[in-house]
Structures are given as structure tokens and as C-alpha cells.
Design a protein around this motif. Structure first.
Motif, mmCIF file in Angstrom:
data_model
loop_
_atom_site.group_PDB
_atom_site.id
_atom_site.type_symbol
_atom_site.label_atom_id
_atom_site.label_comp_id
_atom_site.label_asym_id
_atom_site.label_seq_id
_atom_site.Cartn_x
_atom_site.Cartn_y
_atom_site.Cartn_z
ATOM 1 N N ASP A 1 -0.813 6.669 2.380
ATOM 2 C CA ASP A 1 -2.185 6.921 2.830
ATOM 3 C C ASP A 1 -2.929 5.656 3.232
ATOM 4 O O ASP A 1 -4.064 5.728 3.695
ATOM 5 C CB ASP A 1 -2.983 7.608 1.720
ATOM 6 C CG ASP A 1 -2.511 9.022 1.435
ATOM 7 O OD1 ASP A 1 -1.932 9.646 2.340
ATOM 8 O OD2 ASP A 1 -2.727 9.501 0.311
ATOM 9 N N GLN B 1 -10.359 8.127 -3.196
ATOM 10 C CA GLN B 1 -10.836 7.817 -1.854
ATOM 11 C C GLN B 1 -10.074 8.626 -0.806
ATOM 12 O O GLN B 1 -8.919 9.003 -0.996
ATOM 13 C CB GLN B 1 -10.658 6.331 -1.556
ATOM 14 C CG GLN B 1 -11.366 5.414 -2.550
ATOM 15 C CD GLN B 1 -12.864 5.610 -2.532
ATOM 16 O OE1 GLN B 1 -13.496 5.632 -1.478
ATOM 17 N NE2 GLN B 1 -13.443 5.774 -3.731
ATOM 18 N N SER C 1 -5.622 8.169 -5.851
ATOM 19 C CA SER C 1 -6.910 7.604 -5.478
ATOM 20 C C SER C 1 -7.910 8.723 -5.289
ATOM 21 O O SER C 1 -7.555 9.833 -4.874
ATOM 22 C CB SER C 1 -6.786 6.792 -4.178
ATOM 23 O OG SER C 1 -8.060 6.330 -3.757
ATOM 24 N N HIS D 1 -3.694 3.324 0.911
ATOM 25 C CA HIS D 1 -4.386 2.842 -0.278
ATOM 26 C C HIS D 1 -3.577 1.724 -0.932
ATOM 27 O O HIS D 1 -2.347 1.809 -1.005
ATOM 28 C CB HIS D 1 -4.576 3.979 -1.280
ATOM 29 C CG HIS D 1 -5.504 5.045 -0.794
ATOM 30 N ND1 HIS D 1 -5.312 6.388 -1.057
ATOM 31 C CD2 HIS D 1 -6.633 4.979 -0.040
ATOM 32 C CE1 HIS D 1 -6.284 7.100 -0.501
ATOM 33 N NE2 HIS D 1 -7.096 6.264 0.121
ATOM 34 N N ASP E 1 0.840 -1.192 0.000
ATOM 35 C CA ASP E 1 0.000 0.000 0.000
ATOM 36 C C ASP E 1 0.878 1.245 0.000
ATOM 37 O O ASP E 1 2.106 1.147 0.023
ATOM 38 C CB ASP E 1 -0.990 -0.005 1.168
ATOM 39 C CG ASP E 1 -0.313 0.021 2.543
ATOM 40 O OD1 ASP E 1 0.930 0.143 2.609
ATOM 41 O OD2 ASP E 1 -1.024 -0.068 3.557
ATOM 42 N N ASP F 1 2.632 8.502 -2.730
ATOM 43 C CA ASP F 1 1.184 8.503 -2.882
ATOM 44 C C ASP F 1 0.762 7.715 -4.111
ATOM 45 O O ASP F 1 1.264 7.939 -5.210
ATOM 46 C CB ASP F 1 0.685 9.950 -3.006
ATOM 47 C CG ASP F 1 -0.800 10.030 -3.312
ATOM 48 O OD1 ASP F 1 -1.570 9.303 -2.662
ATOM 49 O OD2 ASP F 1 -1.180 10.821 -4.202
ATOM 50 N N PRO G 1 -7.845 9.355 2.402
ATOM 51 C CA PRO G 1 -6.750 8.574 2.982
ATOM 52 C C PRO G 1 -7.181 7.781 4.213
ATOM 53 O O PRO G 1 -7.971 8.265 5.035
ATOM 54 C CB PRO G 1 -5.717 9.645 3.357
ATOM 55 C CG PRO G 1 -6.003 10.788 2.438
ATOM 56 C CD PRO G 1 -7.496 10.780 2.269
#
Length: 474
Positions: free
Chosen positions: A439, A457, A455, A441, A436, A452, A459
């Protein structure tokens, strides 16, 4: 299961002993409430696994010749002996000492305000000790280290360590003897703040080991801690042992950074280093630095260190062990550097770092050089993105491309990728680690450059704030 409750003494001076019916036969735990140090000592001496001892709120001065002894007491992993303040921070322990532990296991100490003038030690004879939801502000004595851990399986979580102006370390982890390390330490969700000692050394919030223990693996995990205004040392987290993980922490407005000073095979993952001086420095072998965010640092964001020696070993002299071991075989990937003075740099010592992989990092700056490495050997640079008015520096031409990553600044102050960024799906290193991003993700099969992963979405992890850590944290 029935419980029993005792009240021993009061803070109001009208001492009276009140009790409810004792445990029935076969019951295994009790809650005992006490209002004096004498009552506390007696309850500890009588404690069995699962018992909970509650000290009433108030200020207690612990006599120097009569500390609160926890000796020969054994809880279990599922039923620890818990010693807790009536309310968080409501029971204040002052004097030379507070708790003195020996030959004990699975003891939890929770909710106290520690105001003592000597070190609180978890000795090697104790295992499974937990310090949780306490407030530590010891006497401001020069050279006083506050908490020293030598016992295995210690947990230090949801505490506050604050306000020191002199030499001394908030938390030291050592071990038995002169070379071993305490095993499986877990330090998480603590708040470290306001250490203003101006000396050059000896004021770290956390130190994992010392040079003589460098080759011993500790398997410590330091995660989800917030460090603010920690200016007592250039090293906020000082690692002087092997096999540790430093992840998900936020270091803000502090002089120090994360320094792998001695030892091998540690991981620095998904930390935010913001608005301070230094970031991460690396010495030793086979470290991994991944998914970290370096924002607006005025000093050196990432140092791939050179050495006075090549590879610490068991037969070296004390002076050799204290020296810097050149950084070999580091994996530095998926990090983001934004507006820091010196994003990636080296040093000038006898032994140059060698065989590092620096891949898929994002470097954005407005002044100076983005990369300022001196002599290296066998370095592999690939997939990095550079941008801004800062010069490329010494990075090899095949190890990067210069393109606008289209960063956007979010409400938490962090710059993340926006739609259409050329960093999306552009990572080059053929490894699935990490799973991942900073964050939280998922990375997926095609990864983005930098810390990063783009996304839409929200964090899962952000830079930590005071509400995320300390005695009242979830």
C-alpha cells in the motif's frame, strides 16, 4: 523566449499558409502546427531541440513507400523534439507504417492513434525516444508485434494497447546484435487490454528479451501498468533478460502472470494479481519476490520452477538456453495469497530449485494444498502464516504457524490486516528490505507478515483502475 507558429495545410481542403513573426535572434524553440503529412515531414526535417510539431486532428493514410521519417534528428534531455497530435487520439495514422526512426535522440511522440499494419520500431541507433499518451490498435495481423524497442533510454508511458485476437506481442524489448539488451527502458502507466489469442505462446503484452539475451542486464523498470483481459499468453510480463524490476502493476482477469522465464537478479515487487489464472513463475538465479498480492487466481499463484539445466552460461547450446534454468537462491517474502487454487507450488524437471528463502508470507485458502513443492534442496522456510480449510501441504512444520490472521476486506476488494491480527509485528527475517508495504505504508523496524503492514491510514497505492493509466492519466 518567443515562439513561432506555422499552420501548413488544412483538413478542410482550403489549404492556406499562415504564419506569425519568426523567432528573434537567439530564440531556441518553435511550435509548428501542420495539417498534412507533407507538412509534417517538412517540419520534422527542420526541427531543432525544443521544437514542438503539432499535427492537426484528422485521419491520415501513410503511403507504404513514404513513411514519416525521423532521421538524424537530435533533441536534448531538457529540450526534446516533440511530435504531438492536436488532441489526444485526434490524429489517426493508418496505412502500412507511421513513424520510422533512425539515428535520432530525445524525440517524443505523443497523442496519436496508431492503426498501422507493420511494426513500429525504436532501433538501436536511437536513444531517449518517448512514446506517450498514444492509442495503439494495429491491424489484427497474425504474428505482428506492435512496438519493438532496441534503443537505450526509451520511455513508453500513458499509452493504451488494446484489441488483438491473433498471435503477436504488444511491446518487445530486444537490443543490438543477438545477445545485448536495450538499457534503461521505463514502461509505466500504460493500459493493456483485450488480447484474446487462444494459442499457447506468442501473445504477451510485454516481453523483455529473448532466450539468447538472458544473461544481459537490461535495467528495465515496468511499473504502474494495468493489464485487463490479457489472454494471449500464459505470460503477461515475460522476462527473458537480467536485472529488471517489475513493480506496482495490476493484472486483473487475465490468463497470464509475471514470469521470470530466463535471466537472473530481477525483482517482482508490490504487484496485484487478481481474478485471473496464473501469478508469478520463477526460473534463474537470485530473484526477489516481495510484497505481492495474489487474489482469487484459478491456476498457480507462485511457481518456484525446476529446470532442464542448472545455470545458463555463455557457452551453452541454443537448445540449452531455451530450456528452463532451475530457480536458485530466490528470496520470497512478505507476499499475501488469498483464495487462490495453488498458492505456492513446484514442478518436476531434472534440476530441482535450491537455496530459496520463503519467509513471512501469508497464505489463506479454502481448498487444496497451500504449499505443493516437490523436490527442493537447501530451502529455508520461516515466519509464514497459514489459514483456512486448505491443507498445509508440503511446507516443513517449522516454517509456519497456523493462526487466523484476522483479515478484513476493504472497499477495493483487497483483504488487509485488522487490529489485533497475530501477523502484526510477527515478521522474522532479519532484513530491512522492503522499506514499505504494497500500500505504500512504511514497514518500520518491526514488520508484519504478508504484503500489508497494518495501518489506519488510507493506502498510498491501491489496485490500479482505468482512470490511473492510459492517455489521460496524471
Amino acid at each position: 523566449m518567443q515562439r513561432r507558429t506555422f499552420l501548413t495545410g488544412t483538413l478542410l481542403g482550403a489549404a492556406a499558409l499562415a504564419s506569425v513573426p519568426a523567432l528573434s535572434s537567439g530564440a531556441s524553440a518553435a511550435t509548428v502546427t501542420v495539417g498534412s503529412l507533407t507538412g509534417l515531414r517538412s517540419a520534422i526535417d527542420a526541427a531543432k531541440p525544443g521544437d514542438r510539431i503539432v499535427l492537426a486532428d484528422g485521419t491520415y493514410t501513410v503511403p507504404s513507400n513514404s513513411p514519416i521519417s525521423v532521421s538524424g534528428k537530435a533533441g536534448t534531455a531538457d529540450a526534446p523534439i516533440t511530435i504531438v497530435a492536436q488532441s489526444r487520439g485526434g490524429a489517426v495514422l493508418q496505412g502500412a507504417q507511421s513513424f520510422v526512426l533512425s539515428d535520432s535522440s530525445n524525440i517524443t511522440i505523443s497523442g496519436f492513434a496508431f492503426r498501422q499494419s507493420t511494426t513500429l520500431e525504436i532501433p538501436a541507433s536511437c536513444t531517449g525516444i518517448r512514446l506517450t499518451r498514444n492509442d495503439f490498435r494495429f491491424a489484427d495481423v497474425s504474428g505482428l508485434d506492435w512496438v519493438v524497442v532496441r534503443g537505450d533510454d526509451t520511455k513508453i508511458d500513458r499509452n493504451r494497447f488494446h484489441d488483438k485476437t491473433t498471435m503477436g506481442i504488444f511491446v518487445i524489448v530486444d537490443g543490438p546484435g543477438s545477445t545485448a539488451m536495450a538499457q534503461n527502458l521505463h514502461i509505466f502507466k500504460n493500459h493493456y487490454s483485450d488480447h484474446s489469442y487462444a494459442g499457447d505462446n506468442g501473445g504477451e503484452p510485454i516481453r523483455l528479451g529473448v532466450s539468447g539475451r538472458a544473461l544481459s542486464s537490461a535495467n528495465a523498470v515496468v511499473e504502474y501498468n494495468l493489464f485487463e483481459r490479457c489472454d494471449g499468453d500464459p505470460e503477461t510480463v515475460s522476462v527473458k533478460s537480467s536485472g529488471n524490476t517489475i513493480r506496482y502493476n495490476t493484472i486483473r482477469d487475465s490468463r497470464g502472470g509475471i514470469v521470470l522465464r530466463h535471466g537472473n537478479e530481477s525483482t517482482v515487487e508490490a504487484n496485484y494479481l487478481l481474478d485471473g489464472t496464473d501469478g508469478v513463475r520463477l526460473y534463474g538465479n537470485d530473484h526477489t519476490v516481495v510484497n505481492n498480492y495474489f487474489g482469487r487466481l484459478s491456476g498457480r499463484a507462485m511457481v518456484i520452477g525446476s529446470g532442464t539445466t542448472r545455470d545458463h552460461h555463455s557457452g551453452e547450446t541454443t537448445e540449452e538456453r531455451r530450456g528452463n534454468d532451475a530457480c536458485d537462491r530466490a528470496l520470497i517474502m512478505h507476499n499475501t495469497f488469498v483464495d487462490s487454487a495453488r498458492p505456492i507450488s513446484g514442478e518436476e524437471r531434472t534440476y530441482a530449485p535450491q537455496d530459496a528463502v520463503i519467509a513471512d508470507n501469508l497464505l489463506v485458502g479454502s481448498t487444496g494444498n497451500l504449499v505443493a513443492m516437490g523436490e527442493t534442496s537447501g530451502f529455508r522456510w520461516q515466519g509464514n502464516i497459514l489459514w483456512g480449510a486448505a491443507s498445509d501441504g508440503t511446507i516443513p512444520s517449522g516454517g509456519y504457524r497456523r493462526v487466523d490472521p484476522l483479515l478484513r476486506q476493504d472497499s477495493d476488494g483487497i483483504f488487509r490486516l485488522s487490529a489485533g491480527s497475530p501477523a502484526i509485528d510477527a515478521a522474522t527475517l532479519g532484513t530491512m528490505f522492503p522499506g514499505d508495504d504494497i500500500d505504500g505504508h512504511p514497514r518500520g523496524g518491526t514488520r508484519d507478515v504478508g504484503a500489508d503492514e497494518y495501518s489506519t491510514q488510507a493506502p498510498v497505492r491501491r489496485p490500479l483502475t482505468v482512470s490511473d493509466v492510459g492517455p489521460n492519466a496524471a
